[in-house]
Design a protein around this motif. Structure first.
Motif, PDB file in Angstrom:
ATOM      1  N   PHE A  54      80.131  19.898  47.594  1.00  0.00           N
ATOM      2  CA  PHE A  54      79.511  18.885  48.447  1.00  0.00           C
ATOM      3  C   PHE A  54      80.569  17.991  49.102  1.00  0.00           C
ATOM      4  O   PHE A  54      80.526  17.732  50.314  1.00  0.00           O
ATOM      5  CB  PHE A  54      78.545  18.041  47.613  1.00  0.00           C
ATOM      6  CG  PHE A  54      77.944  16.885  48.355  1.00  0.00           C
ATOM      7  CD1 PHE A  54      76.907  17.076  49.245  1.00  0.00           C
ATOM      8  CD2 PHE A  54      78.424  15.597  48.167  1.00  0.00           C
ATOM      9  CE1 PHE A  54      76.358  16.007  49.946  1.00  0.00           C
ATOM     10  CE2 PHE A  54      77.885  14.528  48.852  1.00  0.00           C
ATOM     11  CZ  PHE A  54      76.838  14.733  49.740  1.00  0.00           C
ATOM     12  N   ALA A  58      73.572  18.701  50.528  1.00  0.00           N
ATOM     13  CA  ALA A  58      73.304  18.703  49.093  1.00  0.00           C
ATOM     14  C   ALA A  58      72.757  20.049  48.635  1.00  0.00           C
ATOM     15  O   ALA A  58      73.236  20.634  47.654  1.00  0.00           O
ATOM     16  CB  ALA A  58      72.329  17.578  48.733  1.00  0.00           C
ATOM     17  N   SER A  60      75.395  22.948  48.892  1.00  0.00           N
ATOM     18  CA  SER A  60      76.422  22.909  47.849  1.00  0.00           C
ATOM     19  C   SER A  60      75.864  23.397  46.515  1.00  0.00           C
ATOM     20  O   SER A  60      76.534  24.138  45.783  1.00  0.00           O
ATOM     21  CB  SER A  60      76.985  21.493  47.709  1.00  0.00           C
ATOM     22  OG  SER A  60      75.963  20.560  47.381  1.00  0.00           O
TER      23      SER A  60
END
Length: 435
Positions: free
Chosen positions: A11, A265, A268
Motif C-alpha cells: 500500500f 487499499a 494492496s
C-alpha cells in the motif's frame, strides 16, 4: 494480522508512486498549460501501457509462491519471467512511441503535439527499463519479502519528484523524460539487488524455455488483458460523462480520482494474498485465505469511505475551487463509494483467480460484466447524466462480484485434487497444492 502486515508495504509503495506522479503534474501545471496538456496526452497512454505490463508481471506470483521455502529454486522461473516481461515491455514501448501520430490523427491541437518533443522516446525507454526488472516486485511478494517492495518505489518517487522540479524550468517536457528514465533506472537497480538477495544466488543468463514461458503467458497475458479492458471501459465512461455539462464532467473527474485512491487499499491486500492462495494445500485453505483477503479489503475500503463521507467538503476542496462542482461531487459521493466497495470486492476475487492460475476466467468475467456498460454508457449519460453513469458502474461492479466470486469458488474446488488422486494411486507422499 499477518495479511495486514503483508499488505501495508505494498500500500505504501502504491501511495509513493502516486505521489511522484502528482508532483510531476503540479510542476508542469505551474510551468506552462500547453506543456501540461502534452504531458497529459502522453501519460494517458503511458499509464495504460505500464498498467498492462504490470498486470502481466503480476501473473508470475502463483508460479513463484511455491518456492518461498527454497527461493533459490525459483531462479529458472525468474529467468523465464524476464523473457516474458521484455516481450510485453516492447509492446508497451511501441504504444507510447505512437502517441504523437495517434494524437495528430485524433484532432489534438498541433501545438500540443509539437510540445511532446522527445518525451515519448524517453517514456518508451522507461517502459523497457521497468519491464527489464522481470516483475521483481511481484516475485518479492511471492517470496514473502513484502517490505522490500517499498524501496524501489521510494527511490523512483523521490528521484522523479526532485529531478522534475530541477529540470522542468530549463528543459520543459524533456526534463520530465530525463527524470523518468533516470529514476526508473535507479529503481530497477535497487529492485535487482533486492531480488538477488531474496533468491540467495545470482540470477544469471539462460536460453529461453518456450514451453515454460508459454505457461507463464497463459496466466499473465489474460491478466494484462483484464487491465486493458478495465482501462478501456473507464475511458468510454469518461467520454460519456464529457457529453453532459461542464460541471458534471468536472465532478465525474473528481470522483474518479477519489475512486483510484480508495482502490489502493483493496489492491494492496489482493496482491498480498496471492501467495497464501497459491500455496494453499486444498480447497478449504484457498477459500479461507480468500475470505480473509476479501474481508480485509472491504473493511479497509469502508473505513476510507467513512472518512470521505465524514470529511466531505474538506476533502473535495483539495480537488476543485468551484463550489458547484464540489456540491455535485458531494451529492454523488455515496453512490461512488458503493461502486468502490463493490469494485474492491471483485478485485480481490479476480486476483484470487490469478493465484489459482485462472486469470483467463477473470478476463471472460470482465468482458461479460463490463461489456453492457460500454454499450450503455453514452445513452445512459444523455438520459440520466452522471447519476446514471455511477449507478451503471455500481451495477457492473456488483455483477463482477457475483461472477468473480462464483468463478473462484468453482475453480478453487480443484485445489489439491490432483495431488490427492496421485497419492491414492501410488500410495506415495505427494505434496498437495503444488501446481
Amino acid at each position: 494480522m499477518a495479511l495486514l502486515r503483508a499488505a501495508v508495504p505494498i500500500f505504501l509503495a502504491m501511495v509513493a508512486g502516486m505521489a511522484g506522479s502528482l508532483v510531476v503534474t503540479s510542476v508542469l501545471g505551474k510551468h506552462d498549460t500547453v506543456t501540461l496538456a502534452a504531458f497529459a496526452v502522453v501519460s494517458s497512454v503511458l499509464s495504460t501501457a505500464s498498467a498492462a505490463v504490470q498486470g502481466a508481471l503480476r501473473g508470475l506470483g502463483p508460479f513463484v509462491a511455491p518456492f518461498r521455502d527454497e527461493p533459490a529454486a525459483a531462479v529458472p522461473v525468474v529467468r523465464d519471467a524476464r523473457w516474458l516481461s521484455l516481450a510485453t515491455g516492447v509492446l508497451g514501448a511501441l504504444a507510447v512511441l505512437c502517441v504523437p501520430l495517434l494524437a495528430g490523427a485524433g484532432g489534438v491541437p498541433g501545438e500540443v503535439v509539437r510540445e511532446m518533443g522527445a518525451l515519448p522516446w524517453f517514456l518508451a525507454g522507461y517502459v523497457l527499463i521497468f519491464a527489464s526488472t522481470g516483475g521483481a516486485s511481484t516475485i518479492l511478494v511471492a517470496l514473502g519479502r513484502n517490505r522490500d517492495v517499498l524501496w524501489p518505489t521510494l527511490v523512483f518517487a523521490i528521484g522523479l519528484s526532485g529531478l522534475t522540479a530541477a529540470l522542468v524550468p530549463a528543459l520543459g517536457l524533456t526534463g520530465v523524460g530525463v527524470a523518468w528514465v533516470v529514476s526508473g533506472a535507479a529503481a530497477a537497480l535497487v529492485a535487482a539487488s533486492l531480488l538477488r538477495r531474496a533468491l540467495g544466488r545470482p540470477i544469471g543468463q539462460a536460453r529461453p524455455r518456450p514451453r515454460e514461458i508459454v505457461k507463464l503467458a497463459k496466466v499473465s497475458i489474460p491478466l494484462a488483458g483484464t487491465v486493458l479492458v478495465k482501462f478501456g471501459v473507464l475511458g468510454v465512461v469518461t467520454f460519456a460523462a464529457s457529453t453532459t455539462s461542464t460541471r458534471d464532467t468536472a465532478a465525474h473527474a473528481v470522483l474518479s480520482t477519489l475512486t483510484g485512491l480508495i482502490m489502493l487499499a483493496s489492491l494492496s491486500v489482493a496482491q498480498a494474498a496471492v501467495p497464501d492462495v497459491a500455496r494453499a494445500p486444498d480447497a478449504a485453505g484457498a477459500r479461507r485465505a480468500q475470505r480473509g483477503a476479501a474481508l480485509l479489503a472491504v473493511t479497509g475500503t469502508l473505513v476510507v469511505a467513512g472518512l470521505l463521507l465524514g470529511l466531505g467538503e474538506n476533502v473535495l476542496v483539495l480537488f476543485s475551487d468551484d463550489l458547484a462542482v464540489r456540491e455535485r461531487a458531494f451529492g454523488l459521493l455515496p453512490l461512488m463509494l458503493l461502486s468502490a466497495v463493490l469494485d474492491a470486492a471483485q478485485a480481490v476475487q479476480g486476483t484470487g483467480l490469478t493465484a489459482l492460475k485462472r486469470s483467463a476466467a477473470s478476463l471472460l468475467y470482465f468482458v461479460i460484466g463490463y461489456g453492457p456498460l460500454v454499450v450503455a454508457a453514452v445513452p445512459v449519460a444523455r438520459t440520466w447524466g452522471i447519476d446514471g453513469l455511477w449507478t451503471a458502474m455500481a451495477l457492473a461492479n456488483g455483477l463482477l462480484v457475483v461472477l468473480q466470486g462464483t468463478g473462484f469458488h468453482r475453480h478453487s474446488a480443484k485445489v489439491g485434487a490432483g495431488a490427492e488422486v496421485t497419492q491414492g494411486r501410488s500410495g506415495g507422499d505427494t505434496r498437495p497444492g503444488r501446481r
